[in-house]
Structures are given as structure tokens and as C-alpha cells.
Scaffold this active site. Structure first.
Site, mmCIF file in Angstrom:
data_model
loop_
_atom_site.group_PDB
_atom_site.id
_atom_site.type_symbol
_atom_site.label_atom_id
_atom_site.label_comp_id
_atom_site.label_asym_id
_atom_site.label_seq_id
_atom_site.Cartn_x
_atom_site.Cartn_y
_atom_site.Cartn_z
ATOM 1 N N ASN A 18 2.199 -11.219 -12.393
ATOM 2 C CA ASN A 18 2.039 -12.532 -11.736
ATOM 3 C C ASN A 18 1.230 -13.478 -12.606
ATOM 4 O O ASN A 18 1.541 -14.672 -12.688
ATOM 5 C CB ASN A 18 1.392 -12.366 -10.356
ATOM 6 N N ARG A 69 -21.884 -4.068 -3.829
ATOM 7 C CA ARG A 69 -20.749 -4.969 -3.851
ATOM 8 C C ARG A 69 -21.213 -6.420 -4.030
ATOM 9 O O ARG A 69 -20.570 -7.203 -4.734
ATOM 10 C CB ARG A 69 -20.043 -4.779 -2.506
ATOM 11 N N MET A 94 -7.382 -5.902 -6.648
ATOM 12 C CA MET A 94 -7.327 -4.933 -5.559
ATOM 13 C C MET A 94 -8.665 -4.731 -4.848
ATOM 14 O O MET A 94 -9.093 -3.600 -4.634
ATOM 15 C CB MET A 94 -6.785 -3.598 -6.098
ATOM 16 N N ARG A 95 -9.318 -5.819 -4.514
ATOM 17 C CA ARG A 95 -10.582 -5.723 -3.764
ATOM 18 C C ARG A 95 -10.623 -6.814 -2.707
ATOM 19 O O ARG A 95 -10.060 -7.898 -2.910
ATOM 20 C CB ARG A 95 -11.779 -5.917 -4.701
ATOM 21 N N ILE A 96 -11.339 -6.512 -1.627
ATOM 22 C CA ILE A 96 -11.519 -7.511 -0.570
ATOM 23 C C ILE A 96 -12.670 -8.433 -0.987
ATOM 24 O O ILE A 96 -13.743 -7.970 -1.382
ATOM 25 C CB ILE A 96 -11.862 -6.831 0.773
ATOM 26 N N ASN A 111 -3.926 -15.874 -2.577
ATOM 27 C CA ASN A 111 -3.555 -14.482 -2.845
ATOM 28 C C ASN A 111 -2.048 -14.318 -2.693
ATOM 29 O O ASN A 111 -1.420 -15.035 -1.912
ATOM 30 C CB ASN A 111 -4.264 -13.550 -1.849
ATOM 31 N N HIS A 113 0.853 -11.387 -1.735
ATOM 32 C CA HIS A 113 0.955 -10.078 -1.086
ATOM 33 C C HIS A 113 2.435 -9.671 -1.027
ATOM 34 O O HIS A 113 3.276 -10.486 -0.651
ATOM 35 C CB HIS A 113 0.361 -10.183 0.323
ATOM 36 N N GLY A 147 -10.568 -12.138 6.486
ATOM 37 C CA GLY A 147 -9.832 -10.937 6.890
ATOM 38 C C GLY A 147 -9.074 -10.323 5.723
ATOM 39 O O GLY A 147 -9.103 -10.825 4.597
HETATM 40 C C1 GAR Z 1 1.877 -7.493 -6.889
HETATM 41 O O1 GAR Z 1 3.009 -6.930 -6.278
HETATM 42 C C2 GAR Z 1 0.993 -8.158 -5.851
HETATM 43 O O2 GAR Z 1 1.703 -8.759 -4.819
HETATM 44 C C3 GAR Z 1 0.228 -6.950 -5.329
HETATM 45 O O3 GAR Z 1 -0.071 -6.209 -6.474
HETATM 46 C C4 GAR Z 1 0.959 -6.418 -7.445
HETATM 47 C C5 GAR Z 1 0.297 -6.840 -8.728
HETATM 48 O O4 GAR Z 1 1.241 -6.909 -9.742
HETATM 49 N N1 GAR Z 1 -0.948 -7.341 -4.644
HETATM 50 C C6 GAR Z 1 -1.423 -6.692 -3.596
HETATM 51 O O5 GAR Z 1 -0.907 -5.688 -3.131
HETATM 52 C C7 GAR Z 1 -2.687 -7.286 -2.991
HETATM 53 N N2 GAR Z 1 -2.920 -6.725 -1.718
HETATM 54 P P1 GAR Z 1 0.942 -7.671 -11.083
HETATM 55 O O6 GAR Z 1 -0.406 -7.138 -11.580
HETATM 56 O O7 GAR Z 1 2.057 -7.285 -11.999
HETATM 57 O O8 GAR Z 1 0.897 -9.145 -10.781
#
Ligand code: GAR
Length: 204
Positions: A18, A69, A94-96, A111, A113, A147
Site C-alpha cells: 500500500n 506502550r 499492526m498496532r492499535i 487506515n 482494512h 476503537g
Molecule cells: C493490507 O492488506 C492491509 O489492509 C492490512 O495489512 C495488509 C498490509 O499489506 N491491514 C490490516 O489488516 C490492518 N488491520 P501491505 O504491507 O502490503 O500494504
């Protein structure tokens, strides 16, 4: 009126595809933005190899380097501020995010998802969608609130689930749409072309 380039801070943890689509859209002139800094919480994330090829400033913030944190996220906040970041883009981070940081970037933190929220928030959601048996899944770009994957939705794209899909093939098909709608959503937000009414994000 000619607007200056929006300064983005992109947070990553892994592959960075991304991030790559954002870089490509900027380089093609489709996104009037510059990436001020890419911050990773994983030292050898492939995303950091991508930034190297495009001369983009990066910063590894080691989660183990802080007591808790709060210290870790305070450091991320500091790096964002030092680089004059206006918009925070979570791209596979990958963190809140704690409220202390979200409130600094209220309605300026996005973000992506890989599911059609509010269905399947959290992690491993392509597999969960497949196992649940939904006929359609997709991806969602949303503002970040306190959230987990609950903020106002900016854009979504729908992807059909095929009968012979595996987690891998479905994820790939969703990812293709992620790469399309994330830059589009960023473009809407940085050009103030959306407003938030209740939970709804309306195009102006
Ligand atoms: C993507 O699919 C994104 O939507 C997901 O991680 C992947 C990262 O791919 N994000 C989540 O699951 C967040 N909860 P990338 O590093 O190739 O962009």
C-alpha cells in the site's frame, strides 16, 4: 488557489505494498502529497526497502526500546512532529493507536482494512471472511478513532468471493482494490473534499 503538497507520515509493519501504491500515485502526479517520513515498528520490514529506492526518509522505532506502550507511541508522535507531518497514513501497521496520538491527528489519520467493515474487524480477516462463507468481501478506508477498525468510513470496494478462493487468492484480489482506493481516499481527505456528519463521510 495553488495548494502546497500535503505532508504524509506513513506507518508500516511489513510488506508495504500500500505504501508503494501511494508512492506510485505521488510520482505519477495523481496525489498532491509528499511522504515526509515512513515509520516502521519492524526493523527489517520490506516496506523499508521500497523507501530506499525512492529516497524517502525512514525511521525504525523499536517497540522494545521503551518501557511501555505510551513511551513507544510518544516517540512515534515526536518523529511525526519533527517531520511536520499533517496526515498519518496507516499502511499495514499492526498496532492499535492510543487516543493520545489519535487526538493530535483527529480526522487526519487514515487506515486501510482488508474487509468490508463493520464486518470482520481485527486481524486475519480474509480467512475469517472465507470461513464465514460471505459471498462478497472487500476493503475499507476509514478515519482512525479510539476503537479497533471503527472510525467513519471514507471509501469501500467490494470484491466477490469465488468458490475456489483460498485465503491467498482472496487476499490478492482484495489487495488490488486496496491499492486503488487508498490513494483515492487520501486524495479526498487532503483536498478537504469530504466532511464528517455523524458517522457518515460525505463528499462535498
Ligand atoms: C493490507 O492488506 C492491509 O489492509 C492490512 O495489512 C495488509 C498490509 O499489506 N491491514 C490490516 O489488516 C490492518 N488491520 P501491505 O504491507 O502490503 O500494504
Amino acid at each position: 488557489m495553488i495548494m502546497g503538497k500535503a505532508k504524509l507520515g506513513v506507518l508500516v509493519s511489513g510488506r508495504g505494498s500500500n505504501l508503494q501504491s501511494i508512492i506510485d500515485n505521488i510520482e505519477k502526479g495523481k496525489l498532491n502529497a509528499e511522504i515526509a517520513v515512513v515509520i516502521s515498528d519492524v526493523e527489517d520490514a520490506y516496506a523499508l526497502e521500497r523507501t530506499g529506492k525512492h529516497n524517502i526518509k525512514t525511521c525504525f522505532v523499536n517497540p522494545k526500546g521503551f518501557k511501555g506502550r505510551d513511551g513507544f507511541f510518544d516517540e512515534i508522535g515526536k518523529v511525526l512532529k519533527q517531520n511536520s507531518v499533517e496526515y498519518v497514513i496507516l499502511a499495514g501497521f499492526m498496532r492499535i493507536i492510543p487516543l493520545s496520538l489519535i487526538s493530535i491527528y483527529k480526522n487526519k489519520m487514515l487506515n486501510i482494512h482488508p474487509a468490508l467493515l463493520p464486518s470482520f474487524p481485527g486481524l486475519g480477516v480474509q480467512k475469517k471472511a472465507l470461513e464465514y462463507g460471505v459471498k462478497y468481501s472487500g476493503c475499507t478506508v476509514h478515519f482512525v478513532d479510539e476503537g479497533c477498525d471503527t472510525g467513519p468510513i471514507i471509501l469501500q470496494a467490494v470484491v466477490p468471493v469465488l468458490e475456489d478462493d483460498t485465503e491467498e487468492t482472496l487476499s490478492q484480489r482484495i489487495l488490488k482494490e486496496e491499492h486503488r482506493i487508498y490513494p483515492e481516499a487520501i486524495d479526498l481527505v487532503i483536498n478537504s473534499r469530504v466532511k464528517i456528519v455523524g458517522r457518515r463521510v460525505i463528499k462535498k
